[in-house]
Design a protein around this motif. Structure first.
Motif, PDB file in Angstrom:
ATOM      1  N   LEU A  48      90.654  50.340  53.419  1.00 49.69           N
ATOM      2  CA  LEU A  48      89.110  50.538  53.653  1.00 49.69           C
ATOM      3  C   LEU A  48      88.667  49.466  52.513  1.00 49.69           C
ATOM      4  CD1 LEU A  48      88.211  52.485  50.870  1.00 49.69           C
ATOM      5  CD2 LEU A  48      88.982  54.203  52.313  1.00 49.69           C
ATOM      6  N   ARG A  98      77.932  51.524  52.095  1.00 46.83           N
ATOM      7  CA  ARG A  98      78.723  51.338  53.465  1.00 46.83           C
ATOM      8  C   ARG A  98      80.221  51.362  53.201  1.00 46.83           C
ATOM      9  NH1 ARG A  98      77.171  46.404  56.752  1.00 46.83           N
ATOM     10  NH2 ARG A  98      79.000  45.398  55.746  1.00 46.83           N
ATOM     11  N   GLU A 112      85.106  62.102  57.698  1.00 48.34           N
ATOM     12  CA  GLU A 112      86.090  61.215  57.372  1.00 48.34           C
ATOM     13  C   GLU A 112      86.138  60.796  56.015  1.00 48.34           C
ATOM     14  OE1 GLU A 112      83.983  60.562  60.496  1.00 48.34           O
ATOM     15  OE2 GLU A 112      85.282  58.842  61.470  1.00 48.34           O
ATOM     16  N   ILE A 113      84.956  60.646  55.456  1.00 48.27           N
ATOM     17  CA  ILE A 113      84.554  60.899  54.011  1.00 48.27           C
ATOM     18  C   ILE A 113      85.244  61.761  53.193  1.00 48.27           C
ATOM     19  CG2 ILE A 113      82.919  60.362  52.052  1.00 48.27           C
ATOM     20  CD1 ILE A 113      81.486  58.477  54.045  1.00 48.27           C
ATOM     21  N   LEU A 172      79.801  54.858  57.351  1.00 53.49           N
ATOM     22  CA  LEU A 172      81.058  54.674  57.916  1.00 53.49           C
ATOM     23  C   LEU A 172      81.063  53.538  59.342  1.00 53.49           C
ATOM     24  CD1 LEU A 172      84.076  55.887  56.794  1.00 53.49           C
ATOM     25  CD2 LEU A 172      84.113  56.960  59.287  1.00 53.49           C
ATOM     26  N   TYR A 212      83.938  50.779  61.034  1.00 54.33           N
ATOM     27  CA  TYR A 212      85.520  50.223  61.364  1.00 54.33           C
ATOM     28  C   TYR A 212      85.444  48.849  61.370  1.00 54.33           C
ATOM     29  CZ  TYR A 212      85.036  55.278  62.780  1.00 54.33           C
ATOM     30  OH  TYR A 212      84.712  56.662  62.684  1.00 54.33           O
TER      31      TYR A 212
END
Length: 221
Positions: A162, A170, A191-192, A209, A211
Motif C-alpha cells: 500500500l 488517501r 479495509e482500513i 481508499l 487500488y
C-alpha cells in the motif's frame, strides 16, 4: 496419512524454497535446468492426504502445494513473461496433489478460502507475479503457521502493498483488496480496519481508499 510423509514433504519443500527463492524472487532458470527436485516434491505432494480437522497441517500443506504448483506451471511453460500469458494457468491446468486433480483456483477458493475465513491467505499464496506478496525462502510449517501468516501480512501492509498519501488523505492498496473485498471486510470491518490491525503507522479512518494496478510480470530473479 503417515505423519512422517507430511513431515518429509515440509522438510523437502523447505530445502527447495531456501535453494531457489531470494528476496521473493524465484530462480526459474536454475530450476528449469534441473527439475528433478521440483518433480520429486510434486510426486510426494500427490500422495499426501490431509484433513481440514487438523487445520494447521491442512493449511500449511495446501499453501506450500499452491506455491510449488505455481512454480511448476511456470517451469512447464518456461520461459514466460507472466502467468497470464499461459492459457488456463489458474483455472484449467490441474495438478495431482493431496489425492486430487486440482487447479490453482480450486486450492485457493475451495480448499482454503472456502473452508476458513482468514484474509491472511492472500499474503502467502504467491501467484508467480511481481504484484503478489513475496514468496518466502522457506516452507510454511504447521507449528509456525499462525506466526508466519501474521508476519507476511504485516510485511505487506507495512511495505509496498500500500501507498499512503497524507496530503491527499488517501491510501492506495493492491488490487488484491479490491478483488477479495469480502475477505477484508468480514464482521462489519472496513479495509482500513483490517490494514490497521497489522500496520504500525495507522491509517486514519477518514482516508479515501483506492487500488493501484497489479503487476503481472513474472517474479523471476
Amino acid at each position: 496419512m503417515k505423519a512422517q510423509d507430511l513431515n518429509a514433504f515440509f522438510t523437502e519443500a523447505d530445502t527447495f524454497f531456501k535453494a531457489h527463492v531470494t528476496n521473493g524472487k524465484v530462480a526459474y532458470s536454475n530450476i528449469n535446468k534441473e527439475q528433478s527436485q521440483l518433480n520429486e516434491l510434486m510426486g510426494k505432494a500427490k500422495l499426501i492426504s490431509v484433513s481440514k480437522e487438523a487445520a494447521n497441517d491442512y493449511q500449511a500443506f495446501w499453501i506450500n502445494a499452491y506455491n510449488l504448483s505455481v512454480i511448476k506451471g511456470i517451469i512447464d511453460n518456461y520461459p514466460t513473461n507472466s502467468p497470464l500469458d499461459i492459457a488456463g494457468f489458474f483455472d484449467k491446468t490441474t495438478y495431482a496433489l493431496g489425492g486430487k486433480e486440482i487447479t490453482l483456483n480450486d486450492i485457493e477458493h475451495k480448499l482454503l478460502r472456502g473452508q476458513f475465513s482468514d484474509a491472511r491467505f492472500h499474503f502467502v499464496l504467491v501467484c508467480g507475479a511481481v504484484g503478489c506478496p513475496p514468496l518466502i525462502s522457506k516452507a510454511y510449517l504447521p507449528k509456525d503457521l499462525n506466526e508466519q501468516l501474521n508476519t507476511q501480512t504485516k510485511l505487506a501492509l507495512n511495505g509496498d502493498f500500500l501507498r499512503v498519501n497524507m496530503k491527499k488523505k488517501r491510501v492506495e492498496v493492491s488490487q488484491i483488496m479490491e478483488w477479495y473485498k469480502e475477505d477484508f471486510t468480514m464482521k462489519g470491518k472496513t479495509e482500513i480496519d483490517f490494514i490497521n490491525e497489522y500496520r504500525t503507522d495507522k491509517i486514519p479512518n477518514n482516508f479515501k481508499l483506492k487500488y493501484f494496478p497489479y503487476d503481472w510480470k513474472v517474479n523471476k530473479q
